[in-house]
Design an enzyme around this catalytic site. Sequence first.
Site, PDB file in Angstrom:
ATOM      1  N   ARG A 107      15.132  47.062 -29.630  1.00  0.00           N
ATOM      2  CA  ARG A 107      13.940  47.776 -29.460  1.00  0.00           C
ATOM      3  C   ARG A 107      14.584  49.284 -29.436  1.00  0.00           C
ATOM      4  O   ARG A 107      13.559  50.318 -29.973  1.00  0.00           O
ATOM      5  CB  ARG A 107      12.899  47.405 -28.374  1.00  0.00           C
ATOM      6  CG  ARG A 107      11.757  48.221 -28.271  1.00  0.00           C
ATOM      7  CD  ARG A 107      11.055  47.714 -27.222  1.00  0.00           C
ATOM      8  NE  ARG A 107      11.251  47.924 -25.747  1.00  0.00           N
ATOM      9  CZ  ARG A 107      10.788  47.385 -24.835  1.00  0.00           C
ATOM     10  NH1 ARG A 107       9.694  46.653 -25.005  1.00  0.00           N
ATOM     11  NH2 ARG A 107      10.976  47.477 -23.652  1.00  0.00           N
ATOM     12  N   ARG A 150       4.044  44.350 -10.414  1.00  0.00           N
ATOM     13  CA  ARG A 150       5.529  44.319 -10.142  1.00  0.00           C
ATOM     14  C   ARG A 150       6.155  44.213  -8.947  1.00  0.00           C
ATOM     15  O   ARG A 150       7.095  44.090  -8.682  1.00  0.00           O
ATOM     16  CB  ARG A 150       6.044  45.372 -11.074  1.00  0.00           C
ATOM     17  CG  ARG A 150       6.269  45.330 -12.242  1.00  0.00           C
ATOM     18  CD  ARG A 150       6.855  46.547 -13.112  1.00  0.00           C
ATOM     19  NE  ARG A 150       7.781  46.542 -13.911  1.00  0.00           N
ATOM     20  CZ  ARG A 150       7.369  46.555 -15.350  1.00  0.00           C
ATOM     21  NH1 ARG A 150       6.263  46.937 -15.650  1.00  0.00           N
ATOM     22  NH2 ARG A 150       8.171  46.586 -16.250  1.00  0.00           N
TER      23      ARG A 150
HETATM   24  P1  ADP Z   1       9.175  46.719 -19.848  1.00  0.00           P
HETATM   25  O1  ADP Z   1       9.255  46.562 -21.357  1.00  0.00           O
HETATM   26  O2  ADP Z   1      10.261  46.809 -19.134  1.00  0.00           O
HETATM   27  O3  ADP Z   1       8.433  45.374 -19.345  1.00  0.00           O
HETATM   28  P2  ADP Z   1       6.884  48.471 -19.217  1.00  0.00           P
HETATM   29  O4  ADP Z   1       6.764  48.959 -20.477  1.00  0.00           O
HETATM   30  O5  ADP Z   1       5.907  47.499 -18.668  1.00  0.00           O
HETATM   31  O6  ADP Z   1       8.439  47.927 -19.512  1.00  0.00           O
HETATM   32  O7  ADP Z   1       7.383  49.586 -18.202  1.00  0.00           O
HETATM   33  C1  ADP Z   1       8.099  50.517 -18.113  1.00  0.00           C
HETATM   34  C2  ADP Z   1       8.644  51.334 -16.964  1.00  0.00           C
HETATM   35  O8  ADP Z   1       7.684  51.887 -16.660  1.00  0.00           O
HETATM   36  C3  ADP Z   1       9.184  50.336 -15.888  1.00  0.00           C
HETATM   37  O9  ADP Z   1      10.480  50.151 -16.047  1.00  0.00           O
HETATM   38  C4  ADP Z   1       8.844  51.287 -14.705  1.00  0.00           C
HETATM   39  O10 ADP Z   1       9.696  52.224 -14.487  1.00  0.00           O
HETATM   40  C5  ADP Z   1       7.386  51.586 -15.096  1.00  0.00           C
HETATM   41  N1  ADP Z   1       6.482  50.661 -14.814  1.00  0.00           N
HETATM   42  C6  ADP Z   1       5.455  50.117 -15.601  1.00  0.00           C
HETATM   43  N2  ADP Z   1       4.638  49.462 -14.857  1.00  0.00           N
HETATM   44  C7  ADP Z   1       4.949  49.588 -13.488  1.00  0.00           C
HETATM   45  C8  ADP Z   1       4.565  49.309 -12.180  1.00  0.00           C
HETATM   46  N3  ADP Z   1       3.498  48.265 -12.095  1.00  0.00           N
HETATM   47  N4  ADP Z   1       5.121  49.521 -11.158  1.00  0.00           N
HETATM   48  C9  ADP Z   1       6.297  50.453 -11.020  1.00  0.00           C
HETATM   49  N5  ADP Z   1       6.685  50.969 -12.151  1.00  0.00           N
HETATM   50  C10 ADP Z   1       6.188  50.552 -13.307  1.00  0.00           C
END
Ligand code: ADP
Length: 193
Positions: free
Chosen positions: A128, A89
């Site tokens: 959701r 990310r």
């Molecule tokens: P979304 O549905 O927003 O794509 P995810 O389920 O992938 O969300 O992730 C939810 C949260 O977990 C993110 O908003 C972040 O806070 C944290 N997170 C997930 N993956 C990462 C990452 N690679 N780097 C930093 N934070 C992460």
Amino acid sequence: MFNLILFGPPGAGKGTQSLQVAEKYRLAHISTGDIFRSEIRNETPLGLKVRSIIEKGELVPDELLIDLLRSAMHKYADVKGFIFDGFPRTLRQAADLDNLLAEEGEKVNLTLALEVEDHELITRLLIRAEREGRKDDTREVIANRLNVYQTQTRPLIDFYTQQGKFRAVHGQGTIGEIFGRLCKEIDVAFSNQ
Ligand code: ADP
């Protein structure tokens, strides 16, 4: 190995599509969001550390991702490849991933992005929120997550485009239609390997 990143803003459908892609191509699915949610549910030290960050819609600090990813990958032996969902990310995470894969003589083969308009993303995330009650799916936090995506994650498009590894697909339509578009791109990348 074939290593695929499924890329896109929050609500783009990465989770749904990743599971199907993983099954069809026999790839190991790694979702950092799922890993964090499970750590939070189990109240592990990591879960306690990241809970408030995630609930605000901010990114977990890069340094916490690399070990997590390494141990997630090492859980799978003899896989044909990985599908990364929600990772990398940030540019730093992308560099860390390259190094991690290089340790195994591997690389990222393809980054596939799901493109979805903002108002559609917001609608999906609010639906959701009602269904799953995720704490980071409130209107205010959603706005922050989209903003974080724009500023910290979107630059990865250039990073992978410059390496000729980036393809975007239209992320609106039925789940089956979108899956079909992803498969088409993966099949092309496979045949060029
Ligand atoms: P979304 O549905 O927003 O794509 P995810 O389920 O992938 O969300 O992730 C939810 C949260 O977990 C993110 O908003 C972040 O806070 C944290 N997170 C997930 N993956 C990462 C990452 N690679 N780097 C930093 N934070 C992460």
